[in-house]
Design a protein around this motif. Structure first.
Motif, short mmCIF file in Angstrom:
data_model
loop_
_atom_site.label_atom_id
_atom_site.label_comp_id
_atom_site.label_asym_id
_atom_site.label_seq_id
_atom_site.Cartn_x
_atom_site.Cartn_y
_atom_site.Cartn_z
N GLY A 25 0.82 -1.20 0.00
CA GLY A 25 0.00 0.00 0.00
C GLY A 25 0.85 1.25 0.00
N ALA A 26 2.03 1.18 0.63
CA ALA A 26 2.95 2.32 0.66
C ALA A 26 3.44 2.67 -0.73
CB ALA A 26 4.13 2.02 1.57
N GLY A 27 3.47 1.70 -1.64
CA GLY A 27 3.87 1.98 -3.01
C GLY A 27 2.78 2.64 -3.83
N LEU A 121 2.44 7.74 -14.10
CA LEU A 121 2.97 7.98 -12.76
C LEU A 121 3.47 6.65 -12.24
CD1 LEU A 121 0.16 10.11 -11.03
CD2 LEU A 121 2.30 10.95 -11.98
N ALA A 122 4.67 6.63 -11.67
CA ALA A 122 5.22 5.36 -11.19
C ALA A 122 5.95 5.57 -9.87
CB ALA A 122 6.17 4.75 -12.23
N SER A 123 5.92 4.53 -9.06
CA SER A 123 6.72 4.51 -7.84
C SER A 123 7.49 3.20 -7.80
CB SER A 123 5.85 4.63 -6.59
OG SER A 123 5.15 3.43 -6.34
N ALA A 124 8.67 3.26 -7.21
CA ALA A 124 9.48 2.06 -6.99
C ALA A 124 9.90 2.06 -5.53
CB ALA A 124 10.71 2.05 -7.89
N LEU A 125 9.78 0.91 -4.90
CA LEU A 125 10.12 0.78 -3.48
C LEU A 125 11.05 -0.42 -3.32
CD1 LEU A 125 9.68 1.62 -0.52
CD2 LEU A 125 7.67 0.13 -0.49
N SER A 126 12.19 -0.20 -2.70
CA SER A 126 13.17 -1.26 -2.46
C SER A 126 13.44 -1.36 -0.96
CB SER A 126 14.47 -0.96 -3.22
OG SER A 126 15.41 -1.99 -3.03
N VAL A 127 13.26 -2.55 -0.42
CA VAL A 127 13.49 -2.80 1.01
C VAL A 127 14.57 -3.87 1.13
CG1 VAL A 127 12.48 -3.51 3.20
CG2 VAL A 127 11.08 -2.27 1.53
N VAL A 128 15.69 -3.53 1.76
CA VAL A 128 16.79 -4.48 1.94
C VAL A 128 17.28 -4.36 3.38
CG1 VAL A 128 19.09 -5.20 1.21
CG2 VAL A 128 17.49 -4.28 -0.48
N THR A 129 17.28 -5.45 4.10
CA THR A 129 17.79 -5.44 5.48
C THR A 129 18.47 -6.76 5.79
OG1 THR A 129 17.21 -4.95 7.78
CG2 THR A 129 15.66 -6.31 6.53
N ARG A 282 -1.41 -0.73 -11.98
CA ARG A 282 -0.90 -2.06 -11.65
C ARG A 282 0.31 -1.98 -10.72
NH1 ARG A 282 -2.87 -6.20 -14.79
NH2 ARG A 282 -4.23 -5.56 -16.51
N GLN A 283 0.52 -3.08 -10.01
CA GLN A 283 1.71 -3.20 -9.15
C GLN A 283 2.33 -4.58 -9.33
OE1 GLN A 283 1.96 -3.88 -4.57
NE2 GLN A 283 2.14 -1.65 -4.81
N GLN A 284 3.64 -4.62 -9.44
CA GLN A 284 4.38 -5.87 -9.35
C GLN A 284 5.20 -5.83 -8.08
OE1 GLN A 284 6.84 -6.98 -12.68
NE2 GLN A 284 7.66 -8.79 -11.65
N ALA A 285 5.21 -6.94 -7.34
CA ALA A 285 5.91 -6.99 -6.05
C ALA A 285 6.63 -8.31 -5.88
CB ALA A 285 4.91 -6.79 -4.91
N VAL A 286 7.80 -8.26 -5.27
CA VAL A 286 8.57 -9.46 -4.96
C VAL A 286 9.12 -9.33 -3.54
CG1 VAL A 286 9.24 -9.89 -7.37
CG2 VAL A 286 10.72 -8.50 -5.91
N ALA A 287 9.34 -10.46 -2.87
CA ALA A 287 9.92 -10.46 -1.53
C ALA A 287 10.66 -11.76 -1.31
CB ALA A 287 8.84 -10.28 -0.46
N GLN A 295 14.61 -9.05 1.59
CA GLN A 295 14.63 -8.13 0.47
C GLN A 295 13.25 -8.10 -0.17
OE1 GLN A 295 17.74 -8.94 -2.36
NE2 GLN A 295 19.36 -8.94 -0.82
N ALA A 296 12.83 -6.93 -0.57
CA ALA A 296 11.56 -6.79 -1.27
C ALA A 296 11.63 -5.61 -2.20
CB ALA A 296 10.41 -6.61 -0.28
N ALA A 297 10.82 -5.65 -3.23
CA ALA A 297 10.75 -4.54 -4.16
C ALA A 297 9.35 -4.50 -4.76
CB ALA A 297 11.80 -4.67 -5.27
N THR A 298 8.88 -3.30 -5.01
CA THR A 298 7.61 -3.13 -5.71
C THR A 298 7.77 -2.02 -6.73
OG1 THR A 298 6.61 -1.42 -4.29
CG2 THR A 298 6.38 -3.72 -3.59
N VAL A 299 7.07 -2.16 -7.83
CA VAL A 299 6.92 -1.07 -8.79
C VAL A 299 5.43 -0.92 -9.04
CG1 VAL A 299 7.35 -0.26 -11.13
CG2 VAL A 299 9.17 -1.41 -9.88
N THR A 300 4.93 0.28 -8.85
CA THR A 300 3.52 0.59 -9.04
C THR A 300 3.42 1.67 -10.11
OG1 THR A 300 3.21 0.20 -6.67
CG2 THR A 300 1.39 1.25 -7.88
N ALA A 301 2.48 1.51 -11.02
CA ALA A 301 2.37 2.50 -12.08
C ALA A 301 0.91 2.73 -12.44
CB ALA A 301 3.13 2.05 -13.32
N LEU A 302 0.60 3.99 -12.70
CA LEU A 302 -0.72 4.40 -13.21
C LEU A 302 -0.50 5.04 -14.57
CD1 LEU A 302 -2.18 6.22 -10.05
CD2 LEU A 302 -2.35 3.81 -10.62
N ALA A 303 -1.26 4.61 -15.55
CA ALA A 303 -1.21 5.23 -16.88
C ALA A 303 -2.56 5.88 -17.15
CB ALA A 303 -0.90 4.19 -17.95
#
Length: 348
Positions: A25-27, A121-129, A282-287, A295-303
């Motif tokens: 949701g943060a993406g 409009l697009a957002s990318a979120l990368s989480v690495v710990t 749409r959103q694509q997400a991996v973890a 590790q996780a990443a999401t890319v969310t985009a609105l066209a």
């Protein structure tokens, strides 16, 4: 307020979709907030109901804006980068942006660019710990539940200290275990009862984290008195490692994201005097959860398209937490409490 609203969106998404494998949701929230700031009429009202205020950008977050090369723009709107008018070239450029912002974990933007695309409009979120205390490799064979009788590779960790039980909490029938990571990131594992649905477990974990209480009872938890050389309690954790991936069509839940009118009628005068309608969201997400970290990443985009364009001396307490059936997870920014990524492990 914005962190609460973003977490509420994540919780409602979990409940509505009954626990997607991985989602953020943060993406989505910053994109909805951006649209709310440039929308008018019912579209603005619906978006503001979901994203009432801008969200301070979380760590590992990037955003991008691209507008059609010949789209008239409203004075004051920052066009970001113009699309070239060559859809194939634009798609390659946007895909490269997604790959770069996620360290290659996601290699393409989840929306397609074509000749009618007026705005992206697009957002990318990368989480690495990395874990403060790594796990070791082990095995588990669940005695009951959906994974019953299956020998599974597992991760195992044991911690003995006066505060060993502090990461273990309970709220409304859900066991929560916080796994501390570096970089101000925690991962919260959530296990419900056999009858609980994925959506209810995840929404309870998201909404109830701050009122969860220390507990040595709850789903997945067993308590023993064992022989020991020291009296400090011991926490033993066992769970499978996992990789998760998911694709989400946000317009399938257009009311949840405040996009119903935006997709039907458009009206974003803050961007362009030409009416725009959201055509794809749409959103694509991996973890990935491993012995060393998360590790996780999401890319969310609105066209949008322009409508006009068509050992033994005493006794001690040992508490064991075993995640041997489907469970949820949250990656949380420790300082703000923002849930960055959440998901459900249905298959180890």
């Amino acid at each position: 307020m914005s962190v609460t609203a973003a977490n509420t969106l994540t919780s409602r998404w979990a409940a509505a979709s009954d626990g997607p494998a991985v989602f953020s949701g943060a993406g989505v929230y910053p994109l909805l907030s951006t649209l709310a700031g440039v929308a008018a009429g019912p579209a603005r009202d619906e978006l503001l109901a979901v994203a009432p205020s801008p969200l301070p950008l979380p760590p590992g977050f990037a955003a991008g804006v691209w507008t059609r090369h010949d789209l008239p723009l409203t004075p004051g709107w920052d066009p970001g980068t113009r699309l070239s008018g060559d859809p194939a070239a634009d798609q390659r450029r946007l895909d490269a942006w997604a790959a770069e912002r996620t360290g290659g974990r996601i290699t393409a933007l989840p929306v397609a660019v074509d000749g009618d695309t007026g705005l992206v409009l697009a957002s990318a979120l990368s989480v690495v710990t990395e874990w403060v205390q790594p796990f070791g490799d082990s095995t588990m064979t669940p005695a009951a539940g959906p994974w019953s009788g299956r020998p599974l590779p597992a991760l195992f960790r044991k911690h003995t200290a006066a505060d060993a039980l502090e990461p273990l909490r309970h709220v409304d029938g859900v066991t929560l275990l916080t796994v501390a990571g570096t970089g101000d990131i925690d991962v919260v594992l959530a296990l419900g009862t056999d009858a609980a649905t994925p959506g209810s477990v995840l929404s309870t974990a998201i909404d109830g984290r701050h009122r969860a209480t220390p507990s040595t009872g709850g789903p997945g938890v067993t308590v023993q008195d064992v022989d020991s050389a020291t009296p400090e309690p011991e926490l033993v954790v066992s769970l499978p490692s996992f990789d998760a991936t998911a694709h989400h069509d946000l317009l399938a839940l257009d009311r949840l994201f405040g996009l119903r009118t935006a997709a039907r009628d458009g009206t974003f005068p803050g961007i362009s005097p030409v009416d725009l309608a959201v055509s794809s969201a749409r959103q694509q997400a991996v973890a990935s959860f491993t012995a060393l970290g998360f590790q996780a990443a999401t890319v969310t985009a609105l066209a949008a398209f322009p409508l006009a364009y068509h050992p033994l001396t005493t006794r001690k307490l040992r508490v064991t937490v075993t995640f041997d059936r489907p469970f949820g997870f949250l990656a949380v920014h420790r300082r703000t409490g923002l849930v960055l990524v959440a998901g459900w492990v249905a298959t180890p």
